[in-house]
Design a protein around this motif. Structure first.
Motif, PDB file in Angstrom:
ATOM      1  N   LYS A 128       0.821  -1.209   0.000  1.00 48.61           N
ATOM      2  CA  LYS A 128       0.000   0.000   0.000  1.00 48.61           C
ATOM      3  C   LYS A 128       0.857   1.261   0.000  1.00 48.61           C
ATOM      4  CE  LYS A 128      -4.150   2.087   1.903  1.00 48.61           C
ATOM      5  NZ  LYS A 128      -5.254   1.981   2.882  1.00 48.61           N
ATOM      6  N   GLU A 129       2.029   1.223   0.665  1.00 44.93           N
ATOM      7  CA  GLU A 129       2.899   2.392   0.682  1.00 44.93           C
ATOM      8  C   GLU A 129       3.362   2.757  -0.730  1.00 44.93           C
ATOM      9  OE1 GLU A 129       3.073  -0.147   2.698  1.00 44.93           O
ATOM     10  OE2 GLU A 129       2.590   0.775   4.627  1.00 44.93           O
ATOM     11  N   SER A 130       3.606   1.748  -1.555  1.00 47.47           N
ATOM     12  CA  SER A 130       4.002   2.008  -2.938  1.00 47.47           C
ATOM     13  C   SER A 130       2.840   2.590  -3.736  1.00 47.47           C
ATOM     14  CB  SER A 130       4.489   0.708  -3.601  1.00 47.47           C
ATOM     15  OG  SER A 130       5.643   0.219  -2.958  1.00 47.47           O
ATOM     16  N   GLN A 131       1.626   2.111  -3.447  1.00 45.58           N
ATOM     17  CA  GLN A 131       0.445   2.681  -4.100  1.00 45.58           C
ATOM     18  C   GLN A 131       0.289   4.150  -3.721  1.00 45.58           C
ATOM     19  OE1 GLN A 131      -3.121   0.308  -3.438  1.00 45.58           O
ATOM     20  NE2 GLN A 131      -1.886  -1.552  -3.226  1.00 45.58           N
ATOM     21  N   LEU A 132       0.460   4.432  -2.430  1.00 47.52           N
ATOM     22  CA  LEU A 132       0.335   5.817  -1.956  1.00 47.52           C
ATOM     23  C   LEU A 132       1.389   6.725  -2.587  1.00 47.52           C
ATOM     24  CD1 LEU A 132      -0.277   5.014   1.810  1.00 47.52           C
ATOM     25  CD2 LEU A 132      -1.931   6.107   0.282  1.00 47.52           C
ATOM     26  N   ALA A 133       2.599   6.207  -2.727  1.00 45.64           N
ATOM     27  CA  ALA A 133       3.678   6.999  -3.312  1.00 45.64           C
ATOM     28  C   ALA A 133       3.355   7.370  -4.750  1.00 45.64           C
ATOM     29  CB  ALA A 133       4.994   6.234  -3.236  1.00 45.64           C
ATOM     30  N   ALA A 134       2.704   6.459  -5.473  1.00 44.95           N
ATOM     31  CA  ALA A 134       2.340   6.753  -6.858  1.00 44.95           C
ATOM     32  C   ALA A 134       1.352   7.920  -6.927  1.00 44.95           C
ATOM     33  CB  ALA A 134       1.731   5.512  -7.513  1.00 44.95           C
ATOM     34  N   PHE A 135       0.430   7.980  -5.971  1.00 48.55           N
ATOM     35  CA  PHE A 135      -0.529   9.081  -5.940  1.00 48.55           C
ATOM     36  C   PHE A 135       0.106  10.377  -5.447  1.00 48.55           C
ATOM     37  CE2 PHE A 135      -3.712   5.837  -6.522  1.00 48.55           C
ATOM     38  CZ  PHE A 135      -4.779   6.496  -7.104  1.00 48.55           C
ATOM     39  N   ALA A 136       1.094  10.261  -4.569  1.00 47.39           N
ATOM     40  CA  ALA A 136       1.703  11.455  -3.975  1.00 47.39           C
ATOM     41  C   ALA A 136       2.686  12.150  -4.908  1.00 47.39           C
ATOM     42  CB  ALA A 136       2.420  11.089  -2.676  1.00 47.39           C
ATOM     43  N   SER A 137       3.240  11.416  -5.860  1.00 49.79           N
ATOM     44  CA  SER A 137       4.299  11.965  -6.706  1.00 49.79           C
ATOM     45  C   SER A 137       3.871  12.073  -8.163  1.00 49.79           C
ATOM     46  CB  SER A 137       5.545  11.073  -6.616  1.00 49.79           C
ATOM     47  OG  SER A 137       6.510  11.457  -7.562  1.00 49.79           O
ATOM     48  N   LYS A 138       3.951  13.263  -8.707  1.00 51.52           N
ATOM     49  CA  LYS A 138       3.758  13.477 -10.143  1.00 51.52           C
ATOM     50  C   LYS A 138       5.128  13.325 -10.799  1.00 51.52           C
ATOM     51  CE  LYS A 138      -0.247  16.532  -9.736  1.00 51.52           C
ATOM     52  NZ  LYS A 138      -0.830  17.854 -10.069  1.00 51.52           N
ATOM     53  N   GLN A 139       5.460  12.103 -11.126  1.00 52.18           N
ATOM     54  CA  GLN A 139       6.812  11.746 -11.542  1.00 52.18           C
ATOM     55  C   GLN A 139       7.348  12.655 -12.646  1.00 52.18           C
ATOM     56  OE1 GLN A 139       8.396   7.855 -13.633  1.00 52.18           O
ATOM     57  NE2 GLN A 139       7.880   7.400 -11.502  1.00 52.18           N
TER      58      GLN A 139
END
Length: 212
Positions: A128-139
């Motif tokens: 879930k932390e990796s999922q959250l990181a994807a939402f938090a970061s506009k790569q």
């Protein structure tokens, strides 16, 4: 000591025509299994090279998440530089730098977008932390500080503390469908073993030895 004086012998293995398989994927999976068994760091790490509209190449390391006769799969933010460049020019090259084993694999092909179902299946298999990181970061987008990034991550973590995240429309995978795959095994006195697979019109693969 000058870096031009740094050198060593490559003597950990050989690659001969008798080691080749009908398909490069079979040999790749064999080498990947050996890399995993050897416990080298990040055996699935691969460099992916893309080209922008001005012809400027760009490279980055991603993780291989699936390999089959269909190709090599990785995932990314679809707003990232690589995804935008692949949208304009799907020709791509990737490279597996297994230098701990004195091996390299180079792949040239075309990147195809995965389906929404394939994207969702892998996305929700991640921690879930990796999922959250994807939402938090506009790569690939600029950000003023790391503190702002961690704040955005914390906000997403609080927002979805007790519920699942939605399926992201900004994140997905690519399958690199190769037409050429090269296997490189280091050899003594710089007499390396190199074999190149090239896909034929009927879908079969032809091989040839390359000089080092």
């Amino acid at each position: 000591m000058s870096i031009s004086d740094l050198r060593r012998q490559y003597s950990k293995g050989k690659l001969s025509s008798s080691d080749l398989t009908d398909s490069p994927f079979a040999l790749f999976e064999q080498w990947l299994a050996e890399a995993i068994k050897a416990e080298i760091p990040d055996p699935t790490a691969m460099t992916v090279a893309t080209v922008d509209a001005d012809g400027q190449p760009s490279q980055r390391i991603v993780l291989l998440k699936e390999v089959s006769e269909s190709g090599f799969v990785f995932f990314t933010n679809l707003g990232s530089r690589k995804a935008k460049e692949l949208a304009d020019n799907p020709k791509v090259s990737c490279h597996f730098p297994w230098f701990f084993m004195e091996r390299q694999v180079r792949v040239c092909g075309v990147a195809e977008r995965l389906t929404l179902a394939e994207n969702a299946r892998y996305f929700f298999s991640r921690p879930k932390e990796s999922q959250l990181a994807a939402f938090a970061s506009k790569q690939s987008q600029p950000i003023s500080s790391r503190e702002l990034l961690t704040t955005q991550f914390s906000q997403m973590k609080a927002k979805f503390a007790n519920k699942s995240l939605p399926t992201p429309d900004f994140w997905g995978g690519f399958r690199i469908v190769p037409h050429q795959v090269e296997f490189w095994q280091g050899g003594e006195d710089r007499l390396h073993d190199r074999f190149e697979y090239n896909r034929q019109q009927d879908g079969s693969w032809a091989t040839q030895r390359l000089m080092p």
